[in-house]
Write a protein that holds these residues in place. Sequence first.
Motif, PDB file in Angstrom:
ATOM      1  N   VAL A   8      46.427  24.323   8.142  1.00 33.84           N
ATOM      2  CA  VAL A   8      45.212  23.645   7.672  1.00 33.84           C
ATOM      3  C   VAL A   8      45.168  23.640   6.150  1.00 33.84           C
ATOM      4  CG1 VAL A   8      42.693  23.725   7.647  1.00 33.84           C
ATOM      5  CG2 VAL A   8      43.928  24.177   9.780  1.00 33.84           C
ATOM      6  N   VAL A  11      47.384  20.907   4.668  1.00 37.71           N
ATOM      7  CA  VAL A  11      46.807  19.562   4.739  1.00 37.71           C
ATOM      8  C   VAL A  11      45.676  19.414   3.728  1.00 37.71           C
ATOM      9  CG1 VAL A  11      45.694  17.864   6.222  1.00 37.71           C
ATOM     10  CG2 VAL A  11      47.454  19.358   7.170  1.00 37.71           C
ATOM     11  N   ALA A  18      40.271  16.019   4.719  1.00 40.42           N
ATOM     12  CA  ALA A  18      40.760  16.162   6.093  1.00 40.42           C
ATOM     13  C   ALA A  18      39.757  16.946   6.937  1.00 40.42           C
ATOM     14  CB  ALA A  18      42.113  16.868   6.091  1.00 40.42           C
ATOM     15  N   GLU A  20      38.882  19.663   8.991  1.00 36.65           N
ATOM     16  CA  GLU A  20      39.425  20.993   9.267  1.00 36.65           C
ATOM     17  C   GLU A  20      39.218  21.391  10.723  1.00 36.65           C
ATOM     18  OE1 GLU A  20      38.865  25.559   7.582  1.00 36.65           O
ATOM     19  OE2 GLU A  20      38.256  23.835   6.355  1.00 36.65           O
ATOM     20  N   LEU A  23      41.759  19.625  13.003  1.00 33.01           N
ATOM     21  CA  LEU A  23      43.092  20.210  12.872  1.00 33.01           C
ATOM     22  C   LEU A  23      43.176  21.539  13.625  1.00 33.01           C
ATOM     23  CD1 LEU A  23      43.676  19.454   9.082  1.00 33.01           C
ATOM     24  CD2 LEU A  23      45.060  18.550  10.947  1.00 33.01           C
ATOM     25  N   ASN A  24      42.133  22.366  13.488  1.00 33.16           N
ATOM     26  CA  ASN A  24      42.102  23.643  14.214  1.00 33.16           C
ATOM     27  C   ASN A  24      42.129  23.417  15.720  1.00 33.16           C
ATOM     28  OD1 ASN A  24      42.077  25.702  12.198  1.00 33.16           O
ATOM     29  ND2 ASN A  24      39.986  25.144  11.661  1.00 33.16           N
ATOM     30  N   TYR A  27      45.624  22.469  16.882  1.00 28.69           N
ATOM     31  CA  TYR A  27      46.526  23.622  16.894  1.00 28.69           C
ATOM     32  C   TYR A  27      46.291  24.452  18.151  1.00 28.69           C
ATOM     33  CZ  TYR A  27      49.267  27.485  14.893  1.00 28.69           C
ATOM     34  OH  TYR A  27      50.222  28.451  14.657  1.00 28.69           O
ATOM     35  N   ALA A  53      54.857  19.752  12.789  1.00 30.80           N
ATOM     36  CA  ALA A  53      53.656  19.453  11.990  1.00 30.80           C
ATOM     37  C   ALA A  53      53.838  19.942  10.553  1.00 30.80           C
ATOM     38  CB  ALA A  53      52.433  20.111  12.629  1.00 30.80           C
ATOM     39  N   THR A  57      53.545  17.870   7.016  1.00 24.71           N
ATOM     40  CA  THR A  57      52.742  18.221   5.829  1.00 24.71           C
ATOM     41  C   THR A  57      53.609  18.229   4.574  1.00 24.71           C
ATOM     42  OG1 THR A  57      53.062  20.618   6.132  1.00 24.71           O
ATOM     43  CG2 THR A  57      51.144  19.607   7.203  1.00 24.71           C
ATOM     44  N   GLN A  63      46.064  13.149   8.343  1.00 22.65           N
ATOM     45  CA  GLN A  63      45.763  14.146   9.378  1.00 22.65           C
ATOM     46  C   GLN A  63      46.084  13.637  10.781  1.00 22.65           C
ATOM     47  OE1 GLN A  63      41.528  14.985   9.029  1.00 22.65           O
ATOM     48  NE2 GLN A  63      41.066  13.638  10.742  1.00 22.65           N
ATOM     49  N   VAL A  66      49.657  14.425  11.367  1.00 19.35           N
ATOM     50  CA  VAL A  66      49.842  15.868  11.562  1.00 19.35           C
ATOM     51  C   VAL A  66      49.425  16.265  12.974  1.00 19.35           C
ATOM     52  CG1 VAL A  66      49.161  18.173  10.798  1.00 19.35           C
ATOM     53  CG2 VAL A  66      49.535  16.360   9.105  1.00 19.35           C
ATOM     54  N   ILE A  67      48.279  15.764  13.425  1.00 19.47           N
ATOM     55  CA  ILE A  67      47.796  16.082  14.776  1.00 19.47           C
ATOM     56  C   ILE A  67      48.755  15.519  15.825  1.00 19.47           C
ATOM     57  CG2 ILE A  67      45.927  15.644  16.434  1.00 19.47           C
ATOM     58  CD1 ILE A  67      44.004  15.682  14.018  1.00 19.47           C
TER      59      ILE A  67
END
Length: 693
Positions: A8, A11, A18, A20, A23-24, A27, A53, A57, A63, A66-67
């Motif tokens: 996180v 990013v 982004a 957060e 993203l959490n 994950y 991921a 980054t 984002q 990344v996801i």
Amino acid sequence: MLRQYELVERVKGYDPDADEALLNRAYVYTVQKHGTQKRASGDPYFSHPVEVAGLITDLKLDQDTVITALLHDTVEDTLATIDDVEANFGPDVARLVDGVTKLSKIEQLTDDERAAENLRKFLLAMSEDIRVLLVKLADRLHNMRTLHFIRSPEKRKRIARETMDIYAPLAERVGMYEYMREMQLLAFEQLEPEAYATITGRLEQIRSSGEGQVDAIALKIKQALAEAGIRVELSGREKHPYSIWRKMAERHVSFEQISDIMAFRIITENVEDCYRVLGVLHQVWQFVPGRFKDYISTPKTNGYRSLHTTLIYENSMRVEVQIRTREMHRRNEFGLAAHWAYKQDDRPDGQVGWLRDLIEIVDASHDPEELLEHTRLAIYSDRIFAFTPKGALFQLPKGSTPVDFAFAVHTDLGAQTVGAKINGRHMPLRTELHNGDVVEIIKGKNTEPQLSWLSFVVTGKARASIRRAVRAKEREEVASIGRKMFDDIAGRVPAKIGRKAIKAAVERLELDDEDDLMLAIGSAKLSDREVMEALVPGCTADLPELPAQERAISIKGLTPGMGFVLADCCHPVPGDRIVGLKKPGVGVEVHAINCLELANGIDNDWVDLSWGERSQGAVGRLRVVLYHRTGTLAEMATIFAQNRANVINLELTQRDDPFHTYDVDLEVSDLAHLTRIVSALRASEAVAQAERI
């Protein structure tokens, strides 16, 4: 493995806006879904998507990408579905995950078919959003880094070969040279382990013994540039082991004979300094003619920009030098990913125009081998530059011809090509183009791609387009014959056949439309009886059943109960003098007495044979050369119909304008029947030549 907060923070470091929480959640989702799954290394499976991921980054992508990297294996390898992903992370992420998801292995398909189908779906997905490709490349790079944990040597080699053939070239085409080099190195280690060990060992010796003189050469270059008042950053290294091995293979030389194993990269403040540096280097050291390339004024298709030159250093040592600005270097190493990350409002559609060519190839490819061949041609070749008369620049593979150039400009232009001028001079279409050529394509009316072009075109797009056009033309010609044969069949049923009856027949035969019906008749996939029954159900009930070939033809001289087949090599028909060869598992193979294949049966038992009284329905083969004019096929079909000959098979074997050659298998009653047909063909204005084969 990256921890949750570390990912996180990465990013947020380049994208403070982004989400957060999202993203959490992604994950945690991938960790939960993959649960206790393990990789070949013994690590938890979720370590792989987390590392992918992390690579994303490093590229500073948005984002959603990344996801997508975090979730890219959940649909393939867990109970999660695309609907689950969409519900939790939105439609954009779901679409990207769907595009990247590894396809289930289809074990019953051949390797080529499986690879082709994977590639087909992958290309279509990445054409809609290039981020699919970026995640896939990161996924493949991490898999290659852990490839050595897989126990099966065959599986490691298969993955390495796929990487070398498809993913490394794709990385190069979008300018991600760091990814390309590492993929090639890791694949090279698996595919050529002895060569890899030898070259890396030799490079290590050079580094440890100081033979390479990398630091000394770098110092000399810096001094020369400093005296000219130019400030630069300079780095030197030995060349990539795979690059050295490929050069050894291409030149058929040993490692010791490779003179340019060192390369230097010079980073300047601006474009003007790039050319100043080049001038200084060429003043101080002699350069190798033919090795200078200006990719700043004329970038590669993937957007790569740099000056390349090769200098002759002391003792005839060759040294490669690349000169570029800092901005060019960033984009050159990470290509499209760098462009995407820093200019998301101005996405680089122009840099991926080659994707449109790939999609055309996907649409045109007829079988898996074609698709793989054409795609590799499109993504994996050295390039040359050629211009239209108006100055538009096109990059093509080395060896390209004016036909390749025409298809590169536009598919329709390629199809209408009849001639070309190169640098103002009329030249044959098979002429190889060179850097800087100006190519003018001459169009014709009512023209079409020629089958003979396949012998000299080199681009995947041209080959795919030509094959598609040829197949369409063949279908049209066969359907034309089928329509003529249909008219004859329709005249034999006890009813007037209209559109309604034809539509009903198409449905009964489970075909798509009327054109498919004519194609099936012309290619002998339907018998006359089947078509008649489909047109008027029940109309064939009173017709005598046409016996199978074994029952329709009787042969004298056979032992009672002995089976026989008519040889495909000579297609004997009643009236020919015949002889039999006894063959295990076949019975007796019946040949015409003048068949050349009889020489191969000298060790078989020969049987003296003659035709029996019931002998009709044999198949004779003709070779007919037609003039390539409108209506000639229909005239040939008319001759067959008038002589009551049923077409069993029709194949276009050669196009050599203005002639088209067909091999035709005809069901005839006897030799006299076949001879009458040959005579009728030879008398026709449509036929250049007709003979029995």
